[in-house]
Structures are given as structure tokens and as C-alpha cells.
Design a protein around this motif. Structure first.
Motif, PDB file in Angstrom:
ATOM      1  N   CYS A 140       0.991  -0.769   0.121  1.00 47.44           N
ATOM      2  CA  CYS A 140      -0.176  -0.116   0.094  1.00 47.44           C
ATOM      3  C   CYS A 140       0.906   1.847   0.142  1.00 47.44           C
ATOM      4  O   CYS A 140       2.089   1.367   0.768  1.00 47.44           O
ATOM      5  CB  CYS A 140      -1.011  -0.338   1.130  1.00 47.44           C
ATOM      6  SG  CYS A 140      -1.907   1.325   1.573  1.00 47.44           S
ATOM      7  N   ASN A 157       0.538   3.791   1.065  1.00 51.85           N
ATOM      8  CA  ASN A 157      -0.449   5.260   1.638  1.00 51.85           C
ATOM      9  C   ASN A 157       0.455   5.864   3.459  1.00 51.85           C
ATOM     10  O   ASN A 157       1.142   6.205   3.900  1.00 51.85           O
ATOM     11  CB  ASN A 157      -1.848   5.394   2.333  1.00 51.85           C
ATOM     12  CG  ASN A 157      -2.186   5.551   0.919  1.00 51.85           C
ATOM     13  OD1 ASN A 157      -2.381   6.618   0.590  1.00 51.85           O
ATOM     14  ND2 ASN A 157      -3.136   5.026   0.885  1.00 51.85           N
ATOM     15  N   CYS A 208       0.458   4.448   6.624  1.00 50.31           N
ATOM     16  CA  CYS A 208      -0.527   5.532   7.805  1.00 50.31           C
ATOM     17  C   CYS A 208       0.468   4.916   8.845  1.00 50.31           C
ATOM     18  O   CYS A 208       1.382   3.693   8.781  1.00 50.31           O
ATOM     19  CB  CYS A 208      -1.520   4.542   8.298  1.00 50.31           C
ATOM     20  SG  CYS A 208      -2.670   5.026   6.876  1.00 50.31           S
ATOM     21  N   CYS A 237       0.180   2.050  10.843  1.00 47.70           N
ATOM     22  CA  CYS A 237      -0.179   0.599  10.519  1.00 47.70           C
ATOM     23  C   CYS A 237       0.944  -0.594   9.986  1.00 47.70           C
ATOM     24  O   CYS A 237       2.169  -0.374   9.582  1.00 47.70           O
ATOM     25  CB  CYS A 237      -0.421   0.578   8.697  1.00 47.70           C
ATOM     26  SG  CYS A 237      -1.711  -0.811   8.245  1.00 47.70           S
ATOM     27  N   LEU A 256      -4.388  -4.457   0.357  1.00 48.63           N
ATOM     28  CA  LEU A 256      -4.240  -2.879   1.187  1.00 48.63           C
ATOM     29  C   LEU A 256      -5.281  -2.469   0.927  1.00 48.63           C
ATOM     30  O   LEU A 256      -5.981  -1.567   1.777  1.00 48.63           O
ATOM     31  CB  LEU A 256      -2.927  -3.035   1.634  1.00 48.63           C
ATOM     32  CG  LEU A 256      -2.716  -3.870   2.069  1.00 48.63           C
ATOM     33  CD1 LEU A 256      -1.051  -3.725   2.947  1.00 48.63           C
ATOM     34  CD2 LEU A 256      -3.062  -4.964   3.547  1.00 48.63           C
ATOM     35  N   LYS A 292      -9.696   3.148   0.320  1.00 50.67           N
ATOM     36  CA  LYS A 292      -9.381   3.754   1.410  1.00 50.67           C
ATOM     37  C   LYS A 292     -10.368   5.052   1.212  1.00 50.67           C
ATOM     38  O   LYS A 292     -10.272   5.995   0.405  1.00 50.67           O
ATOM     39  CB  LYS A 292      -7.938   4.715   1.253  1.00 50.67           C
ATOM     40  CG  LYS A 292      -6.913   6.076   2.355  1.00 50.67           C
ATOM     41  CD  LYS A 292      -5.829   5.916   1.728  1.00 50.67           C
ATOM     42  CE  LYS A 292      -5.031   6.691   2.791  1.00 50.67           C
ATOM     43  NZ  LYS A 292      -5.435   8.768   2.169  1.00 50.67           N
TER      44      LYS A 292
HETATM   45  S1  SF4 Z   1      -3.788   1.367   6.908  1.00 50.81           S
HETATM   46 FE1  SF4 Z   1      -4.806   1.397   5.595  1.00 50.81          FE
HETATM   47  S2  SF4 Z   1      -4.544   2.608   3.367  1.00 50.81           S
HETATM   48 FE2  SF4 Z   1      -3.345   2.956   5.593  1.00 50.81          FE
HETATM   49  S3  SF4 Z   1      -0.960   2.062   4.921  1.00 50.81           S
HETATM   50 FE3  SF4 Z   1      -2.327   0.977   6.254  1.00 50.81          FE
HETATM   51  S4  SF4 Z   1      -2.759  -0.307   4.183  1.00 50.81           S
HETATM   52 FE4  SF4 Z   1      -2.377   2.101   3.266  1.00 50.81          FE
END
Ligand code: SF4
Ligand code: SF4
Length: 872
Positions: free
Chosen positions: A264, A266, A268, A271, A309, A341
Motif C-alpha cells: 500500500c 499510503n 499510515c 499500520c 490493502l 481508503k
Molecule cells: S491503514 Fe490502510 S491505507 Fe493506511 S497504510 Fe495501512 S493499508 Fe495502507
């Protein structure tokens, strides 16, 4: 290392006693698409059991299990079979019969295989691991295993702090199986063939750079840190097949899955999965189409999940959905994007998702406060959500699901708490959109290998206070709130960041009776046992779970690297404090985490992965379109008889219908479907068989829009069933709207049954017939006839066998007769007899169903002839 092994055939070993457990078909194997490699005389194959620490209905939805199963079985030198944790009723049955847990394909007792590999997707599965080992007669503690025992390894996203599990696993593979596990196992297979002993195989395992073991040293392993294995070419080469075997029962996720992207972009900060699966690797559209074709045409799925993801981060996801909808609309295949997301959902994506069937609308928000979102590195714009939900409502969605967390490392004040901002946000969204909100709130658990690996975990009491506030401040009716059990989060904290001492806590908890603690109801029940294990631990378990870690203290997971170095996590933590965003992953990014390098790189280019298949002239590799009832001039009906035995008797009726639906879709027979959004074959059964009762004459029917030959019908379907379900006879005839089409059930008279009594009941059945309990049946000669066990009725040919009773019973007497016997013997039928249906009989005079339908076909033919005559 050759082992002698007595394999277990569950149908013979347990017999009808399988009826005493829930979901007996979970324990018999025989699924369509299972790989059964015959055992040759000392064939030298490496026997691997791929194990899942939860029950069949959950494990059979697990993609990792299927990928490893199919990936290993593709190697000629390896025999890989499945084993799952069991429910308490089956555990009792195994113990009562004094049998070990066994693999589903060929019944290898677990202690006889060479290697058991657990896929750990969730840390709380650990008591399931111990249960599998215990029932499989493998010592739970690795220190107690000897040369005759299997090597026990683990892997998966839940095993990245292996110190906690170090007492149980001989080794832990860190990372993706395609990135090195398959090659390692193949090497072990070659070593076994050359006579290597267990210790040699284990020594080879621990030398793999991605393998962790408790006492790593350069001398023993060649490394002191196990580095995560990554499949660098994911998305550009075909994925390991992951849809076979097809489960015997309805599983938690009963649909086809195409993994469209791994990783993924992103970042976060809370995560763990985001780090574990880095970097982002996009699967090419051509490969997605090829996998979807196989799921629809070979596996018979009509719901396909496009997983990753964060699926909305797939480049041009809208174009992909367009193409998939175009290719499969006629077959009514629907596509779901299960993980979106919130900010990535756009109105065009919504439009495409609403084209076929509506899948759920889910938003993982975590926290709605914008400053805190900057800390998380996850932005969710409230106005964007309101716009999307408003449009979704207009398009027919009436509810949305939201995920939040409490316990994140935020600087709360009296006026601004996590729970108050969640409540205010939800009330506002609900007021503006009018949507019904399903709200799911969990407690944040700091995970290893993330920028939050050092922070404190909130206590169960703090968590409960926050969750109660949310439950009490969102009015029922508009909001349905579910919250994660705080005890589960607490225990997950122990397993996520614990050290080797936690392993002994788990061991004691298991010995005290803890099982399947990934299930909240089990854990709630087991909580006193866990508390007792904590009390015996010899250290303050609670303080250890909750405490923040110093940034310079050694961590239990320091001997594992998922890719990023520690200073990356530290830098991200500083950005958290400064409320600064880190940009998404892109090829050649300027915020390198340490993962992309020589062989591995982030691959998310839109241009590379567009295949140009939107050209409508390209042939589609899809089946004939399904035909619904409307606008079909002539219909045909096929009435057929099928067997249910050799394991088929343990397939519950709803699962049987599902197997028929899939077989029909795959067969390409000209079957008529019902109208509506969820068309199903016009399939009908004459009766439902009790679970565990075998039959050689079950009756069903289908409507066809073209005639087919009877043998072609039988052949087309039989190739898609497990061996115990076999169509043995069929009869095809035209139907007409000049007379009402009768249901099969309305033609049912009853059946002929064979009862084979066990042991003492064998002679006692005569007493039953001499007593009051049998009188209603003996006096009802028009509905009941008996032969065998001392009785003889001329209406029933054959059986005068003393051990076997043949009973011809009208439908209304079938169940009362069975219950009368149960009452006489004081136990369930499967404890004193095996029951088989010999023939299903039709009205009016107990003839075969084929005789009845030959008569009906003749009537239809005559009516059609008269109509045609009138028309000419
Ligand atoms: S929470 Fe979801 S969008 Fe954020 S890094 Fe993890 S998998 Fe990616
Ligand atoms: S190196 Fe950059 S692009 Fe690659 S995974 Fe790390 S942050 Fe993402």
C-alpha cells in the motif's frame, strides 16, 4: 528419515459418529480441486502439513493457506496437505477414539509428516496452534521435540515478533512465501530424498536469510537478523493459483478473490500491514483478467473480491472496473472492492461499483480530527465523505460502515478526547446524509515494526470508558455500534510486543484449557484462565503489556527486519510529533524507507498496467451468457437422481445447493436462471436428507432452455462434483404452459430406507417391534412396510438379514419412525445404526420418480400435440 504411517480415513474411523459434531464435512476432506498425491511405497516426497490455527470455515477463506498449498504442490518432490484447528466437539471425538489429528487429503497423522507450517495471520491464533500440535501428538515445546518429530515452522503477518512464540516454533519464515519459502522447501525435499535427518533439514532452514530462530548466530545461521522475503515480480508474473480446493461448507468469505495489488503506498504510521507488504506492486490487468476468467469459469464464482490493502489506490481502478463489468455483466458476476481508503473513493468509482450488485460501503476513518490525522499520516476529509455518502444514497446504498480506533497516541485535552470527536463527527455526517451508520470501534494496539512500536497501550479500563462513551452518545436507530472486546485487545498487546516470557504465559493458559482465543466469545469465557496464567507468570504481565518502550532499549523483535531500519521509524515518529505528512510511495521516492533497492521496487505506474482491453472487438474468454426465465419460448425439464455417500452425506443441504450452483455454472449446460439481481439456477430438490444419512437416489430437477442428451447432462455435471455426489440417471422432457408445472415435493410419496444396526441394538430391535413404540407403524400398512430383523413384508423384496432392517415409509412416517427408535434405544440414531436411503418414491402409488415423470412427460407431449394441431 522414512517414517511408517498408518493413515486415517475419517469416514471409516468415525463412521456415523461424525454426526455428533458441528460441521462434520470440515473434517473429511474430499473437496473439489484438492490435490491428492497418492502415497507410493517409500516415495521419498517431503510431507508438509500447511496448518491454520483456526477452524475450517475460517481457514478455507485464507488466501495464504491456498497460495502455499498450491505453490508447494506444484513441486513434484513435495506433498502438501491441509490441517485446521478443530472445535471442542471434534477434539472430544478424537480423544474418545484415541486418534491423532490428521491432514485432510490423505489422512496423514500430523506427527508423521516431515514439516508442519503454520500461517499466522493474527497473533491470538496461538492457542489454535497449540491445539493443532497437541491433537497431532507433536510436543508443544520445541525443546521436547526429537529426531522423530516434524519440524514446526510459522510465518505470516502475525509472526513478526517471533520471540513470543520462540518456545513453540523451530523456525519462523519472515515475509512472502513466493519470495523464498517455496525454494527452501524444495531444497529440503531434495535433502530428504538423499537421506537427511531432521536436524540437517532444520539446519538448512535456519541458514535461510529470511528465517528467524531463537538463538541466531553467524556461525549457526549465517545471519543475526532475519530479513523479510519479498516477491519482487509480484503482479508481472501469474500468481500462484488460490481458488482450489473449494470448501465443503459455507466459509466466512465465500467468494472468489483476485489480489490486484500487493503493498500500500499510503504509509499510515499505526499500520503494521502497510510496512509488512511494502513496496506497492500492481498486478497487470491482463493477469487480473486471466485470474478472473478462471475464478468464474473453473471455480464457478459469481462474486469476486478485488483485494489489496487499499484497492482504490490501484492505478485507474475505474478503468479496471469498467472492463471487468463489461466482460462479466452477462454472467451477472459482481465485483467488490473490500478495502477502500476513504479519500480514494471517488464518485466515478462509486458509479461503477453500483452497476452490478451493491457491495458494502466501508470507510476506515480511525480518527476524524484533522490535526490527529496528520499525526497518523492519514487524511480523511469530512466534506469528501459527506459528498460520497450523499451520492451513494442517491444510488441506492442505505447504510455505510465506519471504522475508528481509540487509544492512539494523541495529546487529548479536557475538551477534546478521541471519543468526543468520533461522536461529533458521526452525528454530523448522519445528519447531513441521512445514511444509517454501522460503527465499529477498536482499541489501538501498538505494533512492532511501526513508528508507534514504542508508545504505551491504553489500559482495558481506559478503553472501556472511551467505548462506553461512544456507545452511549450515538442514538440507536441511526447508529449501530459494535466495539472490540477490550480483553481481546489487551491480550493482543501481550502477544504483539511481548518477549520470550509471554510464550510461557500462553503455554500455561493453553494447559488450563484456553482454545481458539481469536474468537471473542471464547476469550471472554477463557479470561479467568488467562488471568490465572498471568498470576503464575512471575512478572507483572499487565505493566509489561501497557508500558511505553524507551527508544534506545533493545526490543524483542530487533532480530527481525521487515525492510526499514530503526531510524526510519524514529524519523516517522518525529514527523508524528510535528504533525507532518509523509508523501505516498512512488517509484524513486525521496523519503526512502530502505525497502526499494537492488531487486525490489515500488511498481505503480498507470501506463505500464493499462492493457487496452477496453476495445469491444476483442474476444472475451467467457462462458455462454446465463438465461433467465423470461422470454424463453420452449422449456425443458430434467429430472435426475444422484447419490450422496462417501463423504457426500456430510455436506449440509445449503452447501449442497451451493455445490450444484457452482457445478451448473461451470458445466455450461443450457440451464434457466431465476430473474432478479441475484439469478440462481431453477433447481429443485424432492426432499432434504438428514446429515450423515447416505443415499443412492436423491431426486432433483432443473429447467433447461435447450434439450440435451441424458448422458451429456450427467457427464457435464459429474465432472464438477466430489466423488460421493454422482448423478446416476436423468430424464429430459419438454414442459408446457398448458398445464401447471408440479413441484417435485408435491410428487413425493416417501422412501425406502436401510437401517444397519450396530452391536447390541442389532438384537434389541426385535424387542422394539414387539413393543408399543412400533405399533403405530405396524398398524399403518398403507404407509409402512418392513423387512429384515425378524420381519417380512412381501411389498419389500430382499432383505431378511438379521442385522439389517429395510423400511418403506411414507414421507409423514419417516421422521416419527426414526424418533421412535431413538426413544426406544435412548440415544441418537447415529449411535445405534447407519441409515441409507435406497430409493425415493413418488405418488400416487410409491413408484419411482422416473415412472411418475414419464407419465407427466406423456401428458405434456399430448397437450403440445393437441395445441399444435389446433394451430395448424
Ligand atoms: S491503514 Fe490502510 S491505507 Fe493506511 S497504510 Fe495501512 S493499508 Fe495502507
Ligand atoms: S523506498 Fe520509498 S517507494 Fe519504496 S517502499 Fe520505501 S517509501 Fe515506498
Amino acid at each position: 528419515m522414512a517414517k511408517t504411517m498408518e493413515r486415517i480415513n475419517p469416514l471409516q474411523a468415525f463412521g456415523p459418529a461424525l454426526c455428533s459434531v458441528q460441521n462434520p464435512s470440515s473434517y473429511i476432506g474430499g473437496e473439489i480441486g484438492a490435490t491428492v498425491k497418492p502415497h507410493g511405497e517409500d516415495d521419498g516426497l517431503l510431507n508438509v502439513a500447511i496448518a491454520f490455527p483456526d477452524v475450517y470455515s475460517i481457514g478455507m477463506s485464507n488466501q495464504a493457506i491456498k497460495i502455499i498449498y498450491n505453490g508447494l504442490n506444484a513441486r513434484n518432490s513435495v506433498r502438501c496437505e491441509r490441517v485446521f484447528a478443530v472445535e471442542s466437539d471434534f477434539e472430544s471425538l478424537l480423544r474418545q477414539k484415541n486418534l491423532p489429528l490428521y491432514t485432510l487429503e490423505t489422512g496423514m497423522p500430523l506427527h508423521c509428516v516431515d514439516l508442519v507450517g503454520f500461517s499466522i495471520g493474527y497473533e491470538l491464533g496461538i492457542t489454535g496452534v497449540l491445539n493443532v500440535l497437541d491433537l497431532g501428538r507433536i510436543p508443544l515445546l520445541k525443546s521436547e521435540r526429537t529426531d522423530g518429530d516434524p519440524i514446526v515452522i510459522a510465518g505470516g503477518v502475525g509472526a513478526t515478533n517471533p520471540a513470543v512464540f520462540s518456545a513453540f516454533f523451530d523456525a519462523v519464515f519472515i515475509g512472502e512465501a513466493e519470495g523464498g519459502l517455496f525454494d527452501l522447501i524444495e531444497r529440503l525435499a531434495a535433502m530428504k530424498k538423499n537421506g537427511a535427518a531432521r536436524r540437517d533439514l532444520l539446519a538448512e532452514c535456519v541458514r535461510h536469510p529470511s528465517v528467524w530462530t531463537q538463538d541466531m548466530s553467524v556461525a549457526r545461521c549465517g545471519h543475526t537478523v532475519a530479513r523479510r522475503a519479498v516477491q519482487a515480480d509480484f503482479g508481472s508474473v501469474p500468481s500462484v493459483e488460490s481458488f482450489f480446493p473449494l470448501p465443503n461448507i459455507k466459509t466466512v468469505q465465500d467468494h472468489g478473490v483476485v489480489e490486484i495489488m500487493r503493498g500500500c503506498p499510503n504509509g499510515c504510521r499505526f499500520c503494521h500491514a502497510g510496512i509488512y507488504y511494502r513496496p506497492q506492486r500492481v498486478k497487470s490487468r491482463d493477469l487480473i483478467f486471466a485470474e478472473t476468467d478462471r475464478l468464474v469459469n473453473e471455480a464457478g464464482y459469481r462474486e469476486i473480491s478485488l483485494t489489496s490493502l487499499s484497492s482504490a489506490d490501484y492505478p485507474d481502478i475505474g478503468g479496471l472496473l469498467d472492463e471487468l463489468n463489461r466482460r462479466y455483466r452477462a454472467q451477472n458476476v459482481s465485483f467488490q472492492l473490500p478495502s477502500l481508503k476513504a479519500n480514494s473513493v471517488t464518485l466515478p468509482i462509486l458509479a461503477k461499483l453500483s452497476e452490478v450488485r451493491k457491495s458494502g460501503l466501508t470507510f476506515a476513518v480511525e480518527t476524524p480530527d484533522e490535526a490527529w490525522q496528520l499525526r497518523l499520516n492519514k487524511e480523511v476529509y469530512a466534506q469528501h465523505l459527506v459528498d460520497i455518502i450523499t451520492e451513494a444514497k442517491r444510488r441506492g446504498w442505505n447504510k455505510a460502515k465506519f471504522y475508528f480506533m481509540v487509544g492512539l497516541p494523541f495529546p487529548e485535552t479536557d475538551g477534546k478526547t478521541e471519543e468526543s470527536v468520533i461522536v461529533d463527527f458521526l452525528r454530523d455526517v448522519q445528519e447531513k446524509t441521512g445514511i444509517r451508520c454501522n460503527v465499529n470501534v477498536g482499541t489501538f494496539i501498538p505494533k512492532p515494526h511501526t513508528p508507534y512500536q514504542w508508545v504505551r497501550q491504553i489500559s482495558p479500563e481506559e478503553s472501556e470508558r472511551k467505548l462506553t462513551y461512544i456507545r452511549e452518545h450515538l442514538p440507536r436507530g441511526k447508529f449501530k455500534v459494535s466495539t472490540h472486546d477490550v480483553a481481546t485487545s489487551y491480550l493482543e498487546g501481550l502477544l504483539s510486543r511481548g518477549d520470550e516470557r509471554a510464550g510461557m504465559v500462553i503455554y500455561r493458559a493453553y494447559q488450563k484449557g484456553c482454545r481458539l482465543d481469536a474468537w471473542e466469545d471464547h476469550l471472554r469465557r477463557n479470561l479467568p484462565l488467562w488471568e490465572a496464567a498471568f498470576a503464575e507468570a512471575g512478572y507483572d504481565v499487565k505493566a509489561e503489556i501497557l508500558r511505553p518502550r524507551d527508544h534506545d532499549e533493545p526490543l524483542p523483535w530487533d532480530s527481525v527486519s521487515l525492510g526499514p531500519a530503526k531510524h526510519f521509524y524514529e524519523k516517522e515518529w518525529q514527523r508524528h510529533l510535528a504533525e507532518t505528512l509523509t508523501p505516498k510511495c512512488t517509484p524513486g521516492c525521496d523519503h526512502r524507507c530502505g525497502i526499494c533497492g537492488n531487486n525490489v521496487s515500488c511498481k505503480n505506474s498507470d501506463a505500464v498496467h493499462k492493457s487496452g482491453h477496453l476495445d469491444d472487438t476483442l474476444p472475451l474468454n467467457v462462458q455462454k451468457n446465463i438465461r433467465q426465465t423470461c422470454n424463453i419460448p420452449v422449456l425443458y425439464r430434467v429430472v435426475f437422481s444422484f447419490t450422496k455417500r462417501d463423504g457426500g452425506e456430510y455436506i449440509a443441504h445449503l452447501s449442497l445447493i451451493e455445490q450444484f450452483n457452482r457445478a451448473i455454472l461451470k458445466s455450461e449446460l443450457p440451464v434457466v436462471y431465476t430473474a432478479g439481481f441475484n439469478p440462481l439456477p431453477r433447481l429443485e430438490f424432492a426432499s432434504t436428507l438428514p446429515l450423515g444419512v447416505t443415499s443412492c437416489d436423491e431426486i432433483a430437477s432443473l429447467l433447461l432452455y435447450e434439450p440435451v442428451s441424458e448422458q451429456a447432462f450427467i457427464d457435464a455435471l459429474n465432472r464438477h462434483f466430489m466423488p460421493g455426489i454422482r448423478i446416476s440417471r436423468s430424464f429430459v422432457f419438454p414442459v408446457t404452459n398448458l398445464r401447471r408445472r408440479e413441484s417435485l415435493a408435491s410428487g413425493l410419496w416417501g422412501s425406502i430406507w436401510r437401517y444397519q444396526f450396530f452391536g447390541a441394538e442389532n438384537s434389541a430391535v426385535r424387542d422394539f417391534f414387539a413393543g408399543d413404540g412400533a405399533r403405530p407403524f405396524l398398524q399403518d400398512a398403507s404407509s409402512c412396510a418392513f423387512s429384515g430383523c425378524g420381519l417380512r413384508d412381501d411389498k419389500l423384496a430382499g432383505t431378511t438379514d438379521e442385522r439389517t432392517l429395510t423400511a418403506r415409509l411414507a414421507f409423514r412416517q419417516e421422521r416419527p419412525f426414526r424418533e421412535a427408535l431413538e426413544s426406544f434405544f435412548g440415544k441418537k440414531w447415529y449411535e445405534f445404526a447407519a441409515i441409507a436411503k435406497i430409493q425415493t418414491l413418488a405418488k400416487p402409488d410409491a413408484v419411482s420418480f422416473f415412472a411418475l415423470y414419464e407419465r407427466i412427460a406423456a401428458i405434456n407431449a399430448e397437450l403440445i400435440r393437441q395445441r399444435d394441431e389446433r394451430n395448424t
